[in-house]
Design a protein around this motif. Sequence first.
Motif, PDB file in Angstrom:
ATOM      1  N   LEU A   1       1.032  -1.664   1.051  1.00  0.00           N
ATOM      2  CA  LEU A   1      -0.358  -0.121   0.251  1.00  0.00           C
ATOM      3  C   LEU A   1       0.476   1.387  -0.104  1.00  0.00           C
ATOM      4  CD1 LEU A   1      -2.780   0.691   0.224  1.00  0.00           C
ATOM      5  CD2 LEU A   1      -2.510   1.605   3.260  1.00  0.00           C
ATOM      6  N   ALA A   2       1.638   1.741   1.482  1.00  0.00           N
ATOM      7  CA  ALA A   2       2.875   2.477   1.182  1.00  0.00           C
ATOM      8  C   ALA A   2       3.697   2.542  -0.200  1.00  0.00           C
ATOM      9  CB  ALA A   2       3.943   2.201   2.100  1.00  0.00           C
ATOM     10  N   LEU A   3       3.911   2.304  -1.261  1.00  0.00           N
ATOM     11  CA  LEU A   3       5.086   2.052  -2.184  1.00  0.00           C
ATOM     12  C   LEU A   3       3.967   2.193  -3.408  1.00  0.00           C
ATOM     13  CD1 LEU A   3       7.958  -0.528  -1.834  1.00  0.00           C
ATOM     14  CD2 LEU A   3       7.678   2.173  -2.210  1.00  0.00           C
ATOM     15  N   SER A   4       3.083   1.679  -3.456  1.00  0.00           N
ATOM     16  CA  SER A   4       1.675   2.683  -4.448  1.00  0.00           C
ATOM     17  C   SER A   4       0.967   3.925  -4.195  1.00  0.00           C
ATOM     18  CB  SER A   4       1.044   1.323  -4.816  1.00  0.00           C
ATOM     19  OG  SER A   4       0.343   0.888  -3.364  1.00  0.00           O
ATOM     20  N   ARG A   5       1.319   4.175  -2.757  1.00  0.00           N
ATOM     21  CA  ARG A   5       1.033   5.085  -3.239  1.00  0.00           C
ATOM     22  C   ARG A   5       1.776   6.196  -3.431  1.00  0.00           C
ATOM     23  NH1 ARG A   5      -2.848   5.575   2.784  1.00  0.00           N
ATOM     24  NH2 ARG A   5      -4.610   5.060   1.990  1.00  0.00           N
ATOM     25  N   TRP A   6       3.151   5.824  -3.085  1.00  0.00           N
ATOM     26  CA  TRP A   6       3.802   7.153  -3.424  1.00  0.00           C
ATOM     27  C   TRP A   6       4.177   6.961  -5.332  1.00  0.00           C
ATOM     28  CZ3 TRP A   6       7.572  10.832  -2.344  1.00  0.00           C
ATOM     29  CH2 TRP A   6       6.900  11.304  -1.670  1.00  0.00           C
ATOM     30  N   ARG A   7       4.080   5.492  -5.877  1.00  0.00           N
ATOM     31  CA  ARG A   7       4.020   5.368  -7.165  1.00  0.00           C
ATOM     32  C   ARG A   7       3.146   6.555  -7.672  1.00  0.00           C
ATOM     33  NH1 ARG A   7       4.258   0.367  -7.112  1.00  0.00           N
ATOM     34  NH2 ARG A   7       2.281   0.639  -7.831  1.00  0.00           N
ATOM     35  N   HIS A   8       1.663   6.136  -6.909  1.00  0.00           N
ATOM     36  CA  HIS A   8       0.554   7.250  -7.257  1.00  0.00           C
ATOM     37  C   HIS A   8       1.191   9.101  -7.106  1.00  0.00           C
ATOM     38  CE1 HIS A   8      -2.303   4.240  -8.319  1.00  0.00           C
ATOM     39  NE2 HIS A   8      -1.847   4.036  -6.890  1.00  0.00           N
ATOM     40  N   VAL A   9       1.599   9.449  -5.743  1.00  0.00           N
ATOM     41  CA  VAL A   9       1.969  10.585  -6.302  1.00  0.00           C
ATOM     42  C   VAL A   9       3.209  11.319  -6.708  1.00  0.00           C
ATOM     43  CG1 VAL A   9       3.826  11.965  -4.245  1.00  0.00           C
ATOM     44  CG2 VAL A   9       2.472  10.159  -3.669  1.00  0.00           C
TER      45      VAL A   9
END
Length: 196
Positions: A64-72
């Motif tokens: 979740l955390a890494l996928s959110r950073w990719r979205h950022v």
Amino acid sequence: MRVSKERAEQNRKQILTAAARLFRENGIRATGVDSISHGAGLTHGAFYSQFESKEALAADAIRLALSRWRHVWQRAAEPKRGRREAFRSIVAGYLSPQHRDSPGRGCVVAALGPSIARQPRTVRAAFTKELKDAVDFLAGLVPGTDPSRRRGDAIAAFACMTGALILARAVDDKRFSGQILEAAAKRVIRGGRRGK
């Protein structure tokens, strides 16, 4: 009492969000189920109805955390004119004082990278997959025409970025911390060349 499917999914998201934040702030080992449940505003029962173990939670929270950073990063890349400008924007945001000062909302790689090596295989596998996806995204933005060189440059850039963020957070001198961020950002944006 039976929980609806929608409520169960909402509980799961709350637990994952709280765990991702707390793991980045305190580390995986130092974060217990009690603090995760409390951070999510739920009971232990809600936690154990969603996850069979803390290890399973850690793997999902890292995803979740890494996928959110990719979205950022994707949002940073959208309004920009070209790859180079998007890359600069991502590097500048990543190596900013705001990111340095917000480990709980920041990149999980810089917050947990060193401790991931001591985690079980499932956690490391989740981390590896998401890290590869992040590198592939960056490789699409770094300058150059050779895909294999661009991937190598993206790996080097991200390694420099995370290392700089770790160092900037570790020192107790804000001015020096800022110098670390600034020097790394300049070097990454120039592709490792000294320049002026």
